[in-house]
Design an enzyme around this catalytic site. Structure first.
Site, PDB file in Angstrom:
ATOM      1  N   GLU A  17      23.924 -10.976 -67.258  1.00  0.00           N
ATOM      2  CA  GLU A  17      22.854 -10.315 -66.497  1.00  0.00           C
ATOM      3  C   GLU A  17      23.376  -9.866 -65.140  1.00  0.00           C
ATOM      4  O   GLU A  17      24.508 -10.152 -64.742  1.00  0.00           O
ATOM      5  CB  GLU A  17      21.664 -11.264 -66.284  1.00  0.00           C
ATOM      6  N   ARG A 100      12.717 -20.524 -62.773  1.00  0.00           N
ATOM      7  CA  ARG A 100      13.991 -20.169 -62.174  1.00  0.00           C
ATOM      8  C   ARG A 100      13.931 -18.718 -61.715  1.00  0.00           C
ATOM      9  O   ARG A 100      13.064 -17.950 -62.137  1.00  0.00           O
ATOM     10  CB  ARG A 100      15.136 -20.345 -63.169  1.00  0.00           C
ATOM     11  N   ASN A 102      15.253 -14.825 -61.622  1.00  0.00           N
ATOM     12  CA  ASN A 102      15.713 -14.058 -62.779  1.00  0.00           C
ATOM     13  C   ASN A 102      16.403 -12.739 -62.467  1.00  0.00           C
ATOM     14  O   ASN A 102      17.438 -12.458 -63.040  1.00  0.00           O
ATOM     15  CB  ASN A 102      14.549 -13.778 -63.731  1.00  0.00           C
ATOM     16  N   GLU A 121       9.894 -19.558 -71.160  1.00  0.00           N
ATOM     17  CA  GLU A 121       9.339 -18.278 -71.612  1.00  0.00           C
ATOM     18  C   GLU A 121       7.973 -18.454 -72.275  1.00  0.00           C
ATOM     19  O   GLU A 121       7.677 -17.847 -73.310  1.00  0.00           O
ATOM     20  CB  GLU A 121      10.326 -17.558 -72.541  1.00  0.00           C
ATOM     21  N   ASN A 148      11.261  -8.870 -64.493  1.00  0.00           N
ATOM     22  CA  ASN A 148      12.563  -8.223 -64.505  1.00  0.00           C
ATOM     23  C   ASN A 148      12.547  -7.027 -63.558  1.00  0.00           C
ATOM     24  O   ASN A 148      11.497  -6.597 -63.103  1.00  0.00           O
ATOM     25  CB  ASN A 148      12.969  -7.806 -65.915  1.00  0.00           C
ATOM     26  N   ASP A 197      14.137  -5.231 -70.413  1.00  0.00           N
ATOM     27  CA  ASP A 197      14.813  -6.284 -69.653  1.00  0.00           C
ATOM     28  C   ASP A 197      15.126  -5.742 -68.249  1.00  0.00           C
ATOM     29  O   ASP A 197      14.257  -5.169 -67.610  1.00  0.00           O
ATOM     30  CB  ASP A 197      16.063  -6.737 -70.405  1.00  0.00           C
TER      31      ASP A 197
END
Length: 292
Positions: A17, A100, A102, A121, A148, A197
Site C-alpha cells: 500500500e 488502525r 490506513n 473490517e 481510503n 481502494d
C-alpha cells in the site's frame, strides 16, 4: 497510454500500500501494512531496501526536513531511514483498540489528510483526520468501516474520500482555512468489478483508483466518466503513484491478503510492484509542512 501493467519488482507483500514517488531521491517508497515494514525501491539500480516497523504501517509521506512521516497503527511517527527509527508525534484513537490508520495524502498547503479503519473490517469506526502544524483534528465526515484515499485535487480544494466497503467515493470541498465540507456523491461501483481502494489525483484532475479484487486500476475524469482502465495479472490492486522523470510512470502496489492457496497459485505475482505509462502526469508530492 498502456492498457496492461507489467511487473517492476518482486516483493510478495501481504498488503502492499501507500506508494509515493520521491523526486528528491528518485525512488518509490511504499509499505506492507501487515508485514509490517516500509520499502524503498530504486528503479535505476533495482535496489530494494526494507525497514521494519513496530506496528501496522498504513502510509509514509516525505517531510520538509528530508525525513518522513509515517502512519502507524496508533499514531503519526517521524521515520528516519538513516537508522530505521520511528518516533511518535501524535497518538490516534487510543480508545479504539481494533482500529488502525490506513491511507493518507498531503495537500498543497502541506497538511496531511488521513483515515482510520476497523482492522477486522466489520464496524464503521473509520474516521477522517487532518494533521496540521503538529495538531490532529478529527473531521465531521461520517465514519465508515474502511476509509481510503483521500485523493486531493490539483488545486487542493477537493478531497475525494473512498468508502471501500460502501463501494463509493464522495467529493468534499476543502476551504481556504483547511476545513472540509459535506460531501457529494462522486462515484458508485459494482462489487463484481472490485472494491475501490487507494486513490490519487493526477495533474489533469482525474482520479486514479486501485480496485481490490478487480484486477485493474481505473481513471475517472472530474465529471465521473471512466477514461482509462489498466489490467493486471493479479486481482488485488491497492493504489498507484505517478512519478518518474516526466511524472507519467505509474507504480502500483498489490496484495496477497485474502487469497486462498489455490488463488495464489494462479496469481504468483500477487503482492508485487507493477508499472505502466499514462498520458497525463502526476502531481509532485508536497512535503509535509513541519512549521509549528
Amino acid at each position: 497510454m498502456d492498457s496492461e501493467a507489467r511487473l517492476l519488482a518482486s516483493v510478495g507483500a501481504e498488503l502492499g500500500e501507500g506508494p509515493v514517488w520521491s523526486a528528491r531521491d528518485k525512488a518509490l517508497w511504499f509499505v506492507d501494512i501487515k508485514a509490517p515494514c516500509v520499502y524503498r525501491y530504486d528503479p535505476a539500480s533495482h535496489a530494494l531496501d526494507r525497514f521494519d516497523a513496530p506496528s501496522h504501517v498504513g502510509w509514509i509521506l516525505p517531510a520538509q526536513d528530508g525525513l518522513w512521516v509515517a502512519g502507524l497503527a496508533k499514531g503519526l511517527h517521524r521515520f528516519d531511514p538513516r537508522d530505521g527509527s520511528f518516533t511518535l508525534m501524535n497518538g490516534i484513537e487510543a480508545g479504539l483498540p481494533d482500529n488502525r490508520l490506513n491511507d493518507a495524502a498531503v495537500d498543497p498547503a502541506g497538511r496531511i489528510w488521513f483515515g482510520s479503519m476497523d482492522n477486522r473490517e466489520v464496524h464503521p469506526t473509520g474516521h477522517i483526520y487532518q494533521w496540521h502544524r503538529g495538531a490532529v483534528s478529527r473531521t465531521a465526515v461520517p465514519p465508515v468501516v474502511i476509509t481510503n484515499g483521500p485523493a486531493i485535487s490539483p488545486d487542493g480544494r477537493t478531497a475525494y474520500l473512498v468508502d471501500t466497503l460502501g463501494l463509493s467515493i464522495a467529493a468534499h470541498p476543502i476551504g481556504l482555512d483547511g476545513t472540509i465540507g459535506a460531501g457529494r456523491p462522486f462515484l458508485k461501483f459494482d462489487a463484481s468489478k472490485g472494491y475501490p481502494d487507494g486513490a490519487i489525483c493526477d495533474a489533469g484532475g482525474g482520479v486514479w483508483v486501485g480496485f481490490y479484487g478487480g484486477w485493474a486500476a481505473r481513471r475517472f475524469a472530474p465529471d465521473g466518466t471512466m477514461t482509462d482502465e489498466v489490467r493486471f495479472p493479479v486481482s488485488n490492486v491497492t493504489k498507484i503513484a505517478l512519478g518518474g522523470d516526466d511524472g507519467r510512470t505509474a507504480f502500483a502496489t498489490t496484495a496477497r491478503q485474502g487469497l486462498s492457496a489455490e488463488r495464489l497459485a494462479s496469481q504468483p505475482l500477487a503482492g508485487d510492484i507493477f508499472t505502466f505509462r499514462t498520458d497525463i502526469g502526476g502531481i509532485p508530492v508536497m512535503p509535509v509542512s513541519l512549521d509549528l
